[in-house]
Design an enzyme around this catalytic site. Structure first.
Site, PDB file in Angstrom:
ATOM      1  N   LYS A   1     -21.871  19.327   9.984  1.00 33.04           N
ATOM      2  CA  LYS A   1     -20.601  20.020  10.202  1.00 33.04           C
ATOM      3  C   LYS A   1     -19.618  19.750   9.065  1.00 33.04           C
ATOM      4  O   LYS A   1     -19.548  18.638   8.540  1.00 33.04           O
ATOM      5  CB  LYS A   1     -20.009  19.555  11.539  1.00 33.04           C
ATOM      6  CG  LYS A   1     -18.707  20.247  11.942  1.00 33.04           C
ATOM      7  CD  LYS A   1     -18.235  19.710  13.287  1.00 33.04           C
ATOM      8  CE  LYS A   1     -16.899  20.304  13.710  1.00 33.04           C
ATOM      9  NZ  LYS A   1     -16.451  19.753  15.011  1.00 33.04           N
TER      10      LYS A   1
ATOM     11  N   SER B   1     -14.767  22.700  18.179  1.00 33.88           N
ATOM     12  CA  SER B   1     -14.743  23.024  16.773  1.00 33.88           C
ATOM     13  C   SER B   1     -16.123  23.063  16.125  1.00 33.88           C
ATOM     14  O   SER B   1     -16.248  23.453  14.969  1.00 33.88           O
ATOM     15  CB  SER B   1     -13.849  22.031  16.031  1.00 33.88           C
ATOM     16  OG  SER B   1     -14.365  20.701  16.145  1.00 33.88           O
TER      17      SER B   1
ATOM     18  N   SER C   1     -15.247  19.157  21.412  1.00 33.49           N
ATOM     19  CA  SER C   1     -15.797  20.005  20.357  1.00 33.49           C
ATOM     20  C   SER C   1     -17.309  19.969  20.204  1.00 33.49           C
ATOM     21  O   SER C   1     -17.865  20.755  19.440  1.00 33.49           O
ATOM     22  CB  SER C   1     -15.150  19.654  19.011  1.00 33.49           C
ATOM     23  OG  SER C   1     -13.807  20.059  19.006  1.00 33.49           O
TER      24      SER C   1
END
Length: 476
Positions: free
Chosen positions: A73, A149, A173
């Site tokens: 990520k 996220s 997230s």
């Protein structure tokens, strides 16, 4: 490799270990699927394809995921030689010279890092839209958000690019995009995975790292590979009794499970989210568990306000790290990020410390509930997946934005505050084919118990073959 998507990460690694496929072949299979789906989804924003090929050529360690393609990520974790931007133009030129400790451990597990996935700026939003990298779409329906996220990670895994991908969780997230994309997403216990060497704790202990995956066993095996402190960490989680992978398939026993059909803050729940948790409660009862409707007694509004303060103040700090303290003018951060940072700048030091102490008191009240119950089952989210643009990153109306967040995720962030492990499990799909996750939370340090239950649920209600139509494997 035609059957690439039919295997989880451990399954692909087993093919490598048996000599049935090479790491090069797995990487090229992953890159072919990225080329096929990424133009629609925008999940991978930093390709590291040549670096991945070079890593394979140098020779991979014989870890549990040897040769398995993987994505990191674009937030928190540094990959040497790849920009670590936090999806912000403010950090667009930040180029780390070394891997974060978690990335080094991922490599030692044999994973091949092929790229980095999209995130909202600083991971603030429960959608995955940024002005630096653009919008990531949900593979189940591309006009909807994959959540955030870690939405880039979830879109990549759900569409079949990779079997599992790195994710982070400061308020939900990992669990939010797992719910929106029909995946398994475990947020581990606080301090289970080190944030070093760059940091000691993220978001005053609210932030965690792990993965989104298609199988419970991949999540368990990956946790074995990356868990544990490093020297200098401010604190550490109690070590597990046995390897987490050994928990998969082990009987959980008869658990006391409480479930919630209403949100602690009183926000309304979509009918599909209520139906999902009722269905999960029935399934748990059928599996022999003791199930009843109950929720912890705590000041949910105080927790919500406290969470907002931690997020706002840390946004101010994230900007100050780059600017030396000043808030930048327009153009370097997004309007909502700027508005949240301005909110955070208004808090005094004593006010902030008092807020942390208040959150710790509420955490004790929530933890006390787990003296009576082994598991708390809730909808992961209060609403079905939201349309692209719903959370308005280009707005500066921070109060309206915070109200939308509070209505969307009342069940996830309390476990960032308590530090307890919690997982979103894909047990339910709506009539029109959208995944709805259910959250299962356990006591602090009890990932083993949680994994035993989640693996039992996976065996009873398999989800591995549930794929979005764009994957080409829908319904298999």
């Amino acid at each position: 490799m035609n059957d690439y998507e039919h295997h989880d990460g451990l399954g692909l690694a087993r093919l490598v270990q048996q000599g049935e496929v090479t790491p090069q072949e797995l990487l090229e299979a992953a890159l072919a699927r990225i080329a096929q789906h990424n133009p629609q989804l925008n999940a991978v924003v930093t390709p590291l394809y040549d670096a991945a090929r070079a890593e394979i050529a140098r020779g991979l360690p014989p870890g549990p995921f040897q040769g398995v393609p993987f994505l990191v990520k674009e937030l928190v974790a540094s990959v040497a030689g790849a920009a670590t931007t936090s999806s912000s133009r403010l950090y667009a030129k930040q180029m780390p010279a070394a891997d974060s400790e978690i990335v080094a451990r991922l490599r030692r597990a044999g994973l091949v890092i092929a790229g980095k996935t999209n995130s909202p700026e600083f991971g603030l939003s429960p959608t995955t839209e940024s002005l630096l990298y653009g919008i990531t779409c949900n593979p189940w329906r591309t006009d909807l958000s994959p959540g955030g996220s870690s939405g880039g990670a979830a879109a990549a895994v759900a569409s079949g690019m990779v079997p599992l991908a790195h994710a982070t969780d400061g308020g939900g997230s990992i669990r939010i995009p797992a719910s929106c994309c029909g995946l398994f997403g475990l947020k581990p216990t606080r301090a289970r995975i080190t944030a070093g060497p760059e940091g000691g704790e993220g978001l005053n202990g609210l932030a965690h790292q792990h993965v989104v995956s298609r199988s419970v066993r991949d999540s368990a095996a990956l946790l074995d590979a990356v868990a544990g402190p490093m020297p200098g960490d401010p604190y550490m989680a109690v070590p597990p009794e046995r390897p987490y992978l050994d928990e998969v398939g082990r009987a959980p026993g008869r658990l006391r499970i409480a479930y919630a059909k209403t949100a602690p803050t009183g926000v309304p729940l979509d009918a599909a989210c209520v139906a999902a948790v009722e269905d999960a409660a029935r399934l748990c009862e059928q599996l022999g568990h003791e199930v009843e409707e109950a929720s912890p007694d705590y000041d949910a509004q105080a927790v919500e306000r406290g969470f907002e303060m931690v997020f706002a103040a840390n946004t101010t700090a994230n900007i100050a790290r780059a600017t030396g303290g000043a808030l930048p003018g327009q153009g370097l951060v997004e309007p909502m990020t700027q508005a949240l940072a301005e909110l955070g700048r208004g808090y005094g030091a004593a006010e902030y410390i008092l807020n942390l102490q208040s959150l710790q008191r509420q955490a004790r009240r929530i933890a006390g509930f787990f003296g009576r119950y082994d598991i708390w089952l809730t909808p992961t989210l209060a609403q079905t997946p939201r349309p692209i643009g719903y959370f308005g990153i280009e707005s500066s109306d921070v109060r309206a934005w915070l109200a939308k967040l509070a209505a969307y995720l009342p069940f996830t962030y309390p476990f960032n505050i308590t530090g307890q492990p919690a997982a979103s499990v894909p047990l339910y799909w709506t009539a029109d084919g959208l995944p709805i996750g259910c959250q299962f939370a356990a006591r602090y340090g009890e990932e083993g118990l949680l994994l035993r239950l989640c693996a039992q649920l996976e065996a009873a209600r398999p989800w591995f073959g549930r794929r979005p139509p764009m994957s080409g494997l829908h319904g298999h």
